[in-house]
Design a protein around this motif. Sequence first.
Motif, PDB file in Angstrom:
ATOM      1  N   PRO A  95       0.807  -1.233   0.000  1.00 21.07           N
ATOM      2  CA  PRO A  95       0.000   0.000   0.000  1.00 21.07           C
ATOM      3  C   PRO A  95       0.835   1.275   0.000  1.00 21.07           C
ATOM      4  O   PRO A  95       0.329   2.323  -0.363  1.00 21.07           O
ATOM      5  CB  PRO A  95      -0.835  -0.119   1.279  1.00 21.07           C
ATOM      6  CG  PRO A  95      -0.098  -1.089   2.131  1.00 21.07           C
ATOM      7  CD  PRO A  95       0.624  -2.023   1.224  1.00 21.07           C
ATOM      8  N   TYR A 138      -2.203   4.622  -6.283  1.00 18.86           N
ATOM      9  CA  TYR A 138      -1.829   3.756  -5.170  1.00 18.86           C
ATOM     10  C   TYR A 138      -2.899   2.676  -4.991  1.00 18.86           C
ATOM     11  O   TYR A 138      -4.052   2.883  -5.364  1.00 18.86           O
ATOM     12  CB  TYR A 138      -1.660   4.587  -3.894  1.00 18.86           C
ATOM     13  CG  TYR A 138      -0.353   5.328  -3.899  1.00 18.86           C
ATOM     14  CD1 TYR A 138       0.776   4.765  -3.324  1.00 18.86           C
ATOM     15  CD2 TYR A 138      -0.227   6.557  -4.537  1.00 18.86           C
ATOM     16  CE1 TYR A 138       1.994   5.412  -3.355  1.00 18.86           C
ATOM     17  CE2 TYR A 138       0.994   7.214  -4.583  1.00 18.86           C
ATOM     18  CZ  TYR A 138       2.100   6.635  -3.991  1.00 18.86           C
ATOM     19  OH  TYR A 138       3.301   7.263  -4.028  1.00 18.86           O
ATOM     20  N   GLN A 140      -4.858   1.592  -2.750  1.00 20.77           N
ATOM     21  CA  GLN A 140      -6.162   1.856  -2.132  1.00 20.77           C
ATOM     22  C   GLN A 140      -7.130   2.564  -3.084  1.00 20.77           C
ATOM     23  O   GLN A 140      -8.319   2.618  -2.839  1.00 20.77           O
ATOM     24  CB  GLN A 140      -6.001   2.677  -0.850  1.00 20.77           C
ATOM     25  CG  GLN A 140      -5.861   4.140  -1.143  1.00 20.77           C
ATOM     26  CD  GLN A 140      -5.915   5.038   0.059  1.00 20.77           C
ATOM     27  OE1 GLN A 140      -5.095   5.905   0.212  1.00 20.77           O
ATOM     28  NE2 GLN A 140      -6.904   4.843   0.933  1.00 20.77           N
TER      29      GLN A 140
ATOM     30  N   ILE B 146       9.421  -3.309   2.719  1.00 19.38           N
ATOM     31  CA  ILE B 146       7.965  -3.470   2.711  1.00 19.38           C
ATOM     32  C   ILE B 146       7.369  -3.234   4.103  1.00 19.38           C
ATOM     33  O   ILE B 146       6.438  -2.454   4.264  1.00 19.38           O
ATOM     34  CB  ILE B 146       7.568  -4.899   2.254  1.00 19.38           C
ATOM     35  CG1 ILE B 146       8.270  -5.266   0.936  1.00 19.38           C
ATOM     36  CG2 ILE B 146       6.056  -5.031   2.138  1.00 19.38           C
ATOM     37  CD1 ILE B 146       7.825  -4.486  -0.252  1.00 19.38           C
ATOM     38  N   PRO B 149       8.658   0.485   6.384  1.00 20.56           N
ATOM     39  CA  PRO B 149       8.063   1.764   5.963  1.00 20.56           C
ATOM     40  C   PRO B 149       6.597   1.884   6.373  1.00 20.56           C
ATOM     41  O   PRO B 149       6.161   2.951   6.822  1.00 20.56           O
ATOM     42  CB  PRO B 149       8.190   1.745   4.437  1.00 20.56           C
ATOM     43  CG  PRO B 149       9.287   0.796   4.147  1.00 20.56           C
ATOM     44  CD  PRO B 149       9.258  -0.232   5.247  1.00 20.56           C
ATOM     45  N   GLN B 150       5.869   0.789   6.253  1.00 17.08           N
ATOM     46  CA  GLN B 150       4.462   0.826   6.646  1.00 17.08           C
ATOM     47  C   GLN B 150       4.317   0.869   8.160  1.00 17.08           C
ATOM     48  O   GLN B 150       3.444   1.548   8.698  1.00 17.08           O
ATOM     49  CB  GLN B 150       3.734  -0.407   6.119  1.00 17.08           C
ATOM     50  CG  GLN B 150       3.693  -0.484   4.612  1.00 17.08           C
ATOM     51  CD  GLN B 150       2.929  -1.713   4.155  1.00 17.08           C
ATOM     52  OE1 GLN B 150       1.748  -1.866   4.446  1.00 17.08           O
ATOM     53  NE2 GLN B 150       3.591  -2.606   3.449  1.00 17.08           N
ATOM     54  N   ARG B 153       5.026   4.342   9.438  1.00 11.23           N
ATOM     55  CA  ARG B 153       3.917   5.231   9.109  1.00 11.23           C
ATOM     56  C   ARG B 153       2.772   5.041  10.107  1.00 11.23           C
ATOM     57  O   ARG B 153       2.153   6.005  10.544  1.00 11.23           O
ATOM     58  CB  ARG B 153       3.429   4.928   7.693  1.00 11.23           C
ATOM     59  CG  ARG B 153       2.524   5.990   7.132  1.00 11.23           C
ATOM     60  CD  ARG B 153       2.014   5.584   5.771  1.00 11.23           C
ATOM     61  NE  ARG B 153       1.213   4.371   5.851  1.00 11.23           N
ATOM     62  CZ  ARG B 153       0.828   3.675   4.792  1.00 11.23           C
ATOM     63  NH1 ARG B 153       1.208   4.056   3.589  1.00 11.23           N
ATOM     64  NH2 ARG B 153       0.089   2.603   4.921  1.00 11.23           N
ATOM     65  N   THR B 227       0.912   9.476   0.185  1.00 10.62           N
ATOM     66  CA  THR B 227       1.476   8.487  -0.724  1.00 10.62           C
ATOM     67  C   THR B 227       0.908   7.101  -0.506  1.00 10.62           C
ATOM     68  O   THR B 227       1.396   6.146  -1.073  1.00 10.62           O
ATOM     69  CB  THR B 227       3.004   8.391  -0.560  1.00 10.62           C
ATOM     70  OG1 THR B 227       3.272   8.000   0.779  1.00 10.62           O
ATOM     71  CG2 THR B 227       3.661   9.678  -0.888  1.00 10.62           C
ATOM     72  N   GLY B 228      -0.095   6.978   0.327  1.00 10.51           N
ATOM     73  CA  GLY B 228      -0.615   5.632   0.479  1.00 10.51           C
ATOM     74  C   GLY B 228      -1.825   5.573   1.365  1.00 10.51           C
ATOM     75  O   GLY B 228      -2.329   6.571   1.840  1.00 10.51           O
ATOM     76  N   ALA B 229      -2.270   4.384   1.565  1.00  9.65           N
ATOM     77  CA  ALA B 229      -3.475   4.190   2.342  1.00  9.65           C
ATOM     78  C   ALA B 229      -3.195   4.428   3.806  1.00  9.65           C
ATOM     79  O   ALA B 229      -2.085   4.240   4.274  1.00  9.65           O
ATOM     80  CB  ALA B 229      -3.961   2.763   2.146  1.00  9.65           C
ATOM     81  N   ASP B 230      -4.210   4.856   4.528  1.00  8.45           N
ATOM     82  CA  ASP B 230      -4.040   4.890   5.965  1.00  8.45           C
ATOM     83  C   ASP B 230      -4.615   3.622   6.569  1.00  8.45           C
ATOM     84  O   ASP B 230      -4.796   3.505   7.752  1.00  8.45           O
ATOM     85  CB  ASP B 230      -4.678   6.133   6.584  1.00  8.45           C
ATOM     86  CG  ASP B 230      -6.069   6.365   6.038  1.00  8.45           C
ATOM     87  OD1 ASP B 230      -6.801   7.163   6.615  1.00  8.45           O
ATOM     88  OD2 ASP B 230      -6.419   5.731   5.030  1.00  8.45           O
ATOM     89  N   ARG B 233      -4.328  -3.066   6.246  1.00  6.63           N
ATOM     90  CA  ARG B 233      -4.576  -4.181   5.332  1.00  6.63           C
ATOM     91  C   ARG B 233      -5.114  -3.607   4.046  1.00  6.63           C
ATOM     92  O   ARG B 233      -6.142  -2.975   4.022  1.00  6.63           O
ATOM     93  CB  ARG B 233      -5.590  -5.152   5.941  1.00  6.63           C
ATOM     94  CG  ARG B 233      -5.055  -5.811   7.187  1.00  6.63           C
ATOM     95  CD  ARG B 233      -6.030  -6.850   7.638  1.00  6.63           C
ATOM     96  NE  ARG B 233      -6.464  -7.629   6.492  1.00  6.63           N
ATOM     97  CZ  ARG B 233      -6.825  -8.894   6.593  1.00  6.63           C
ATOM     98  NH1 ARG B 233      -6.759  -9.498   7.746  1.00  6.63           N
ATOM     99  NH2 ARG B 233      -7.234  -9.554   5.545  1.00  6.63           N
ATOM    100  N   ASN B 234      -4.396  -3.843   2.980  1.00  3.17           N
ATOM    101  CA  ASN B 234      -4.801  -3.240   1.715  1.00  3.17           C
ATOM    102  C   ASN B 234      -5.960  -3.968   1.068  1.00  3.17           C
ATOM    103  O   ASN B 234      -6.410  -3.608   0.009  1.00  3.17           O
ATOM    104  CB  ASN B 234      -3.619  -3.183   0.746  1.00  3.17           C
ATOM    105  CG  ASN B 234      -3.005  -4.530   0.537  1.00  3.17           C
ATOM    106  OD1 ASN B 234      -3.105  -5.398   1.396  1.00  3.17           O
ATOM    107  ND2 ASN B 234      -2.374  -4.744  -0.593  1.00  3.17           N
ATOM    108  N   ASP B 235      -6.443  -5.020   1.718  1.00  3.16           N
ATOM    109  CA  ASP B 235      -7.527  -5.753   1.081  1.00  3.16           C
ATOM    110  C   ASP B 235      -8.877  -5.350   1.652  1.00  3.16           C
ATOM    111  O   ASP B 235      -9.900  -5.863   1.264  1.00  3.16           O
ATOM    112  CB  ASP B 235      -7.327  -7.253   1.251  1.00  3.16           C
ATOM    113  CG  ASP B 235      -7.110  -7.641   2.678  1.00  3.16           C
ATOM    114  OD1 ASP B 235      -7.660  -8.641   3.125  1.00  3.16           O
ATOM    115  OD2 ASP B 235      -6.377  -6.908   3.359  1.00  3.16           O
ATOM    116  N   LEU B 236      -8.859  -4.437   2.612  1.00  2.28           N
ATOM    117  CA  LEU B 236     -10.140  -4.068   3.220  1.00  2.28           C
ATOM    118  C   LEU B 236     -10.757  -2.892   2.491  1.00  2.28           C
ATOM    119  O   LEU B 236     -10.069  -2.062   1.963  1.00  2.28           O
ATOM    120  CB  LEU B 236      -9.923  -3.710   4.694  1.00  2.28           C
ATOM    121  CG  LEU B 236      -9.541  -4.902   5.560  1.00  2.28           C
ATOM    122  CD1 LEU B 236      -9.349  -4.450   7.002  1.00  2.28           C
ATOM    123  CD2 LEU B 236     -10.601  -5.987   5.520  1.00  2.28           C
TER     124      LEU B 236
END
Lengths: 255, 236
Positions: A95, A138, A140, B146, B149-150, B153, B227-230, B233-236
């Motif tokens: 992500p 991205y 999401q 991977i 960094p997450q 954040r 730059t990314g999701a907050d 889990r990127n599948d939710l």
Amino acid sequence: MNEALLKIDGLKKSFGRLEVLKGLTTTIAEGEVVVMIGPSGGGKSTFLRCMNLLEQPTEGSIVFNGIDIVAADEKTKNKVRSEMGMVFQHFNLFPHLSILDNVTLAPRLVRGVDRATAERKAMELLGRVGLAEKAKAYPQQLSGGQKQRVAIVRSLAMEPKVMLFDEPTSALDPEMVGEVLDVMKDLAKNGMTMVVVTHEMRFARDVASRVLFLEGGHIAEEGSPKELFGAPKSSRLKEFLGKVELTEVRQDKDL
Amino acid sequence: MIQGFLDDFQLCFVKNGRYDYLLSGLGITLEVALSAIVLGLAIGFLVAVVRSTHDKYGKFPFLNALARIYLTVIRGTPMVVQLLITYYIIRRSIDSKVLIAILAFGINSGAYQAEIIRAGIASIDAGQMEAGRALGLSYWRTMLRIILPQAVRNVLPALGNEFIVLMKDTSIVGYIALIDLAKGGDIIRSQTYSVYLPYLTVAAIYLVLVMTFTWLLSKLERRLRKTGADVVRNDL
């Protein structure tokens, strides 16, 4: 028959005291599309995850490229994994990285491909699944179907010798299943060796060159889709097919 | 009253160039705090990764035991005592009090940062590690590129909080006769017998420091969010 790509012999896997795989033997030839079906808990996913050593088998051997990868050292295992693509049920895109970086990360880090070359290749692959314009987005910001197509591209960017699919459409909304299956059919048509765990019986029927029915940690039955779906031998497979076909008929009615 | 204040100001900060106590003190405070944050981060990452790896795969039993002792001792004893012990143990080999303070505070903060970062690592879905490994990345590379960094954040607010606490905690370095901002104000008080103005000024400077820092952190947070999701889990 083409050359054997993966030779699996007497594969066992236990989690603690629970034995999930009880000695599986099969050979996957180059260009084959092997689909694994069966009830949940039957060991399909575990079997698939043993093939690229995400799960370390307890016993048995897997010969890939002429070496037994079960007994290989860590460095060899990393190399083996880099030559096998894997697509997960939950996509598992990164992500924090853009779509383009998701796709180029492994070629750059593992293969040492320079950024420009990796990006050119990535754009070409993304174009092939119709997602070139999402390169800067991205994860999401993508739909489930788009995420899964990116995940497939991410694996393809490593030019794998075999692609493993772990229920790639199970987490998708029904209307997005088709777009992912189309990409997979395309791959199969182009001669990619594939091992697919799925509940999509129609995909198994239309695309598989061989179907394995896994139940209770054994390969209970295997053969061409015609044999398995047309004339199932064991009562367990008949029962299983009866159940899934019922749901498929129901889905057809819904449509 | 205004005249009184001006006289006080003159006495505390202008006369004999006393403002310099605050200025050079501020320099020491910043030097100790920022260096200790960096040292703490380095220790924190190391300990967090060792602990996480051990908890998940059972590797590094010795390092893990060491890390647990470190966490227990550091988090179980007061900072002032740690500072004094560090000072008396190593003052013969290192004669820079600044360096001693940096070591003491860095080692202390490392323990707290380690636990924060470990929580961040635990917050990342196992699928992320699997996806990295499935692509052929080694465990450490996946961790570095991977997972961490997450993880960082996700725990940036908690880390920021720790940095702020650390910055203010450095005000005890007077115990080893290092003249930081707080001690500088104290010296002015002792020379002028004026109490409120030096201490209030010192307090105000700390406040401005912390506010600036908070602002910088929230800017960093916003940038990372962009730059990314907050979501973890990127599948939710």
